[in-house]
Write a protein that holds these residues in place. Structure first.
Motif, PDB file in Angstrom:
ATOM      1  N   VAL A 114     -67.153  61.118  28.516  1.00 30.11           N
ATOM      2  CA  VAL A 114     -67.590  61.858  29.578  1.00 30.11           C
ATOM      3  C   VAL A 114     -67.164  63.447  29.371  1.00 30.11           C
ATOM      4  O   VAL A 114     -65.971  63.773  29.293  1.00 30.11           O
ATOM      5  CB  VAL A 114     -66.957  61.465  31.058  1.00 30.11           C
ATOM      6  N   LEU A 115     -68.035  64.317  29.289  1.00 26.99           N
ATOM      7  CA  LEU A 115     -67.753  65.556  28.705  1.00 26.99           C
ATOM      8  C   LEU A 115     -67.853  66.439  29.801  1.00 26.99           C
ATOM      9  O   LEU A 115     -68.536  66.192  31.014  1.00 26.99           O
ATOM     10  CB  LEU A 115     -68.886  65.900  27.531  1.00 26.99           C
ATOM     11  N   ALA A 116     -67.154  67.598  29.755  1.00 22.45           N
ATOM     12  CA  ALA A 116     -67.508  68.758  30.757  1.00 22.45           C
ATOM     13  C   ALA A 116     -68.632  69.123  31.073  1.00 22.45           C
ATOM     14  O   ALA A 116     -69.584  69.133  30.238  1.00 22.45           O
ATOM     15  CB  ALA A 116     -66.545  69.884  30.423  1.00 22.45           C
ATOM     16  N   THR A 117     -69.045  69.301  32.545  1.00 20.77           N
ATOM     17  CA  THR A 117     -70.556  69.529  32.686  1.00 20.77           C
ATOM     18  C   THR A 117     -71.097  70.754  32.019  1.00 20.77           C
ATOM     19  O   THR A 117     -72.380  71.099  31.926  1.00 20.77           O
ATOM     20  CB  THR A 117     -70.747  69.820  34.251  1.00 20.77           C
ATOM     21  N   ARG A 118     -70.143  71.798  31.589  1.00 21.12           N
ATOM     22  CA  ARG A 118     -70.572  72.991  30.705  1.00 21.12           C
ATOM     23  C   ARG A 118     -71.344  72.664  29.504  1.00 21.12           C
ATOM     24  O   ARG A 118     -71.967  73.583  28.868  1.00 21.12           O
ATOM     25  CB  ARG A 118     -69.522  74.045  30.554  1.00 21.12           C
ATOM     26  N   PHE A 119     -71.354  71.493  29.026  1.00 18.82           N
ATOM     27  CA  PHE A 119     -71.875  71.079  27.812  1.00 18.82           C
ATOM     28  C   PHE A 119     -73.220  70.275  27.999  1.00 18.82           C
ATOM     29  O   PHE A 119     -73.692  69.653  27.217  1.00 18.82           O
ATOM     30  CB  PHE A 119     -71.051  70.016  27.187  1.00 18.82           C
ATOM     31  N   ALA A 120     -73.938  70.222  29.047  1.00 18.28           N
ATOM     32  CA  ALA A 120     -75.240  69.629  29.559  1.00 18.28           C
ATOM     33  C   ALA A 120     -76.206  70.112  28.629  1.00 18.28           C
ATOM     34  O   ALA A 120     -76.795  68.948  27.980  1.00 18.28           O
ATOM     35  CB  ALA A 120     -75.552  70.080  30.917  1.00 18.28           C
ATOM     36  N   ALA A 121     -76.525  71.317  28.182  1.00 11.43           N
ATOM     37  CA  ALA A 121     -77.493  71.587  27.152  1.00 11.43           C
ATOM     38  C   ALA A 121     -77.409  71.090  26.174  1.00 11.43           C
ATOM     39  O   ALA A 121     -78.203  70.420  25.148  1.00 11.43           O
ATOM     40  CB  ALA A 121     -77.752  73.089  27.230  1.00 11.43           C
ATOM     41  N   GLU A 144     -76.584  60.116  29.085  1.00 12.54           N
ATOM     42  CA  GLU A 144     -77.081  60.294  30.661  1.00 12.54           C
ATOM     43  C   GLU A 144     -76.116  61.641  31.149  1.00 12.54           C
ATOM     44  O   GLU A 144     -75.280  61.578  31.205  1.00 12.54           O
ATOM     45  CB  GLU A 144     -76.581  59.187  31.561  1.00 12.54           C
ATOM     46  N   GLY A 145     -76.869  62.705  31.168  1.00 11.47           N
ATOM     47  CA  GLY A 145     -76.542  63.860  31.749  1.00 11.47           C
ATOM     48  C   GLY A 145     -75.417  64.135  30.527  1.00 11.47           C
ATOM     49  O   GLY A 145     -75.596  64.532  29.378  1.00 11.47           O
ATOM     50  N   THR A 146     -74.060  64.381  30.937  1.00  6.41           N
ATOM     51  CA  THR A 146     -72.981  64.772  30.114  1.00  6.41           C
ATOM     52  C   THR A 146     -72.011  63.560  29.834  1.00  6.41           C
ATOM     53  O   THR A 146     -70.942  63.664  29.406  1.00  6.41           O
ATOM     54  CB  THR A 146     -72.155  65.997  30.575  1.00  6.41           C
ATOM     55  N   THR A 147     -72.668  62.335  29.838  1.00  9.60           N
ATOM     56  CA  THR A 147     -71.933  61.154  29.589  1.00  9.60           C
ATOM     57  C   THR A 147     -72.723  60.593  28.309  1.00  9.60           C
ATOM     58  O   THR A 147     -73.857  60.193  28.692  1.00  9.60           O
ATOM     59  CB  THR A 147     -71.672  60.175  30.773  1.00  9.60           C
ATOM     60  N   VAL A 156     -62.337  60.105  27.479  1.00  9.55           N
ATOM     61  CA  VAL A 156     -62.948  58.760  26.892  1.00  9.55           C
ATOM     62  C   VAL A 156     -62.721  57.846  28.255  1.00  9.55           C
ATOM     63  O   VAL A 156     -61.591  57.788  28.656  1.00  9.55           O
ATOM     64  CB  VAL A 156     -62.330  58.065  25.842  1.00  9.55           C
ATOM     65  N   GLU A 157     -63.800  57.080  28.737  1.00 10.06           N
ATOM     66  CA  GLU A 157     -63.536  55.834  29.608  1.00 10.06           C
ATOM     67  C   GLU A 157     -63.819  54.668  28.920  1.00 10.06           C
ATOM     68  O   GLU A 157     -64.959  54.417  28.253  1.00 10.06           O
ATOM     69  CB  GLU A 157     -64.592  56.294  30.684  1.00 10.06           C
ATOM     70  N   SER A 158     -62.653  53.867  28.868  1.00 14.45           N
ATOM     71  CA  SER A 158     -62.719  52.535  28.192  1.00 14.45           C
ATOM     72  C   SER A 158     -61.969  51.404  28.971  1.00 14.45           C
ATOM     73  O   SER A 158     -61.452  51.663  29.895  1.00 14.45           O
ATOM     74  CB  SER A 158     -62.095  52.549  26.707  1.00 14.45           C
ATOM     75  N   SER A 159     -62.505  50.308  28.555  1.00 14.53           N
ATOM     76  CA  SER A 159     -61.774  49.115  29.273  1.00 14.53           C
ATOM     77  C   SER A 159     -60.558  48.961  28.764  1.00 14.53           C
ATOM     78  O   SER A 159     -59.882  48.088  29.198  1.00 14.53           O
ATOM     79  CB  SER A 159     -62.730  48.003  29.204  1.00 14.53           C
TER      80      SER A 159
END
Lengths: 137, 137
Positions: free
Chosen positions: B33-40, B94-97, B12-15
């Protein structure tokens, strides 16, 4: 990222030894047998309350790659981390054993947590009710 | 009972660096922000969908004994297994985010799973509507 470890707080007793259709499993009462150290916390629970049961799907082999594309849009059991949570209703409280309806976990499932259902957080907000009213016939 | 290990699928990215009132945290968008392997798998998600975010409360020190008596009747963070799940709404993919609103997790929280909200399972059934109608004035 480093791995995270949890210790089960109890175990599911069910007449289902293997997964069946969730609808079929949820119709049959199950027992949640918690460790005796939770006796005081269990005494605060009441028949009729709705609880989330958080559990580990211990029959699932975790897969680190090649997930189905619908991984995040379906509630399939084959997940990178096979954590399940199901909403149940308490039908009996006896010591550290709860009898519940609504669970879809097989016999021997490790229980990780119990949380109360809270409508204010667990229900999606209804969006733009005023806009919908304007469009009504 | 033996311990269970999970590997986070993202973060998690949070303020918010430290926990605040859930209401305050849920009002501010967060990023998953997920790992790039979860793109699909991420590409199947859409803006407006409601998701459960399952996460590890990494700032909580797990306690094996002396729990508060309201452990199972409140959603307190200090639990034997500090797993949280929160219902969020997707506002951007956006992508894996994912950008979401509704999350009450601090910056750096490890994400364990994402599951779609499904009303049929995640909402308590309304009990005995006919009995209630009979009692109505």
């Amino acid at each position: 990222m480093s791995s995270i470890s949890y210790l089960p707080i109890g175990i599911v007793e069910s007449s289902f030894r293997e997964p069946r259709r969730p609808e079929e499993m949820r119709a049959v009462p199950s027992r949640l047998v918690l460790a005796t150290r939770f006796a005081a916390e269990m005494a605060a629970l009441e028949v009729g309350q709705h609880l989330w049961v958080v559990y580990h799907l211990h029959l699932i082999e975790p897969i680190s790659d090649h997930h189905p594309v619908n991984l995040f849009t379906k509630r399939i059991a084959n997940r990178p981390n096979p954590i399940g949570f199901t909403l149940v209703r308490i039908v009996a409280v006896e010591g550290t054993t709860l009898t519940v309806v609504g669970l879809d976990a097989v016999d021997g499932t490790p229980i990780l947590d119990l949380k109360p259902y809270q409508r204010i957080w667990d229900e999606p907000p209804v969006h733009r009710p005023s806009a919908r009213r304007l469009n009504a016939p």
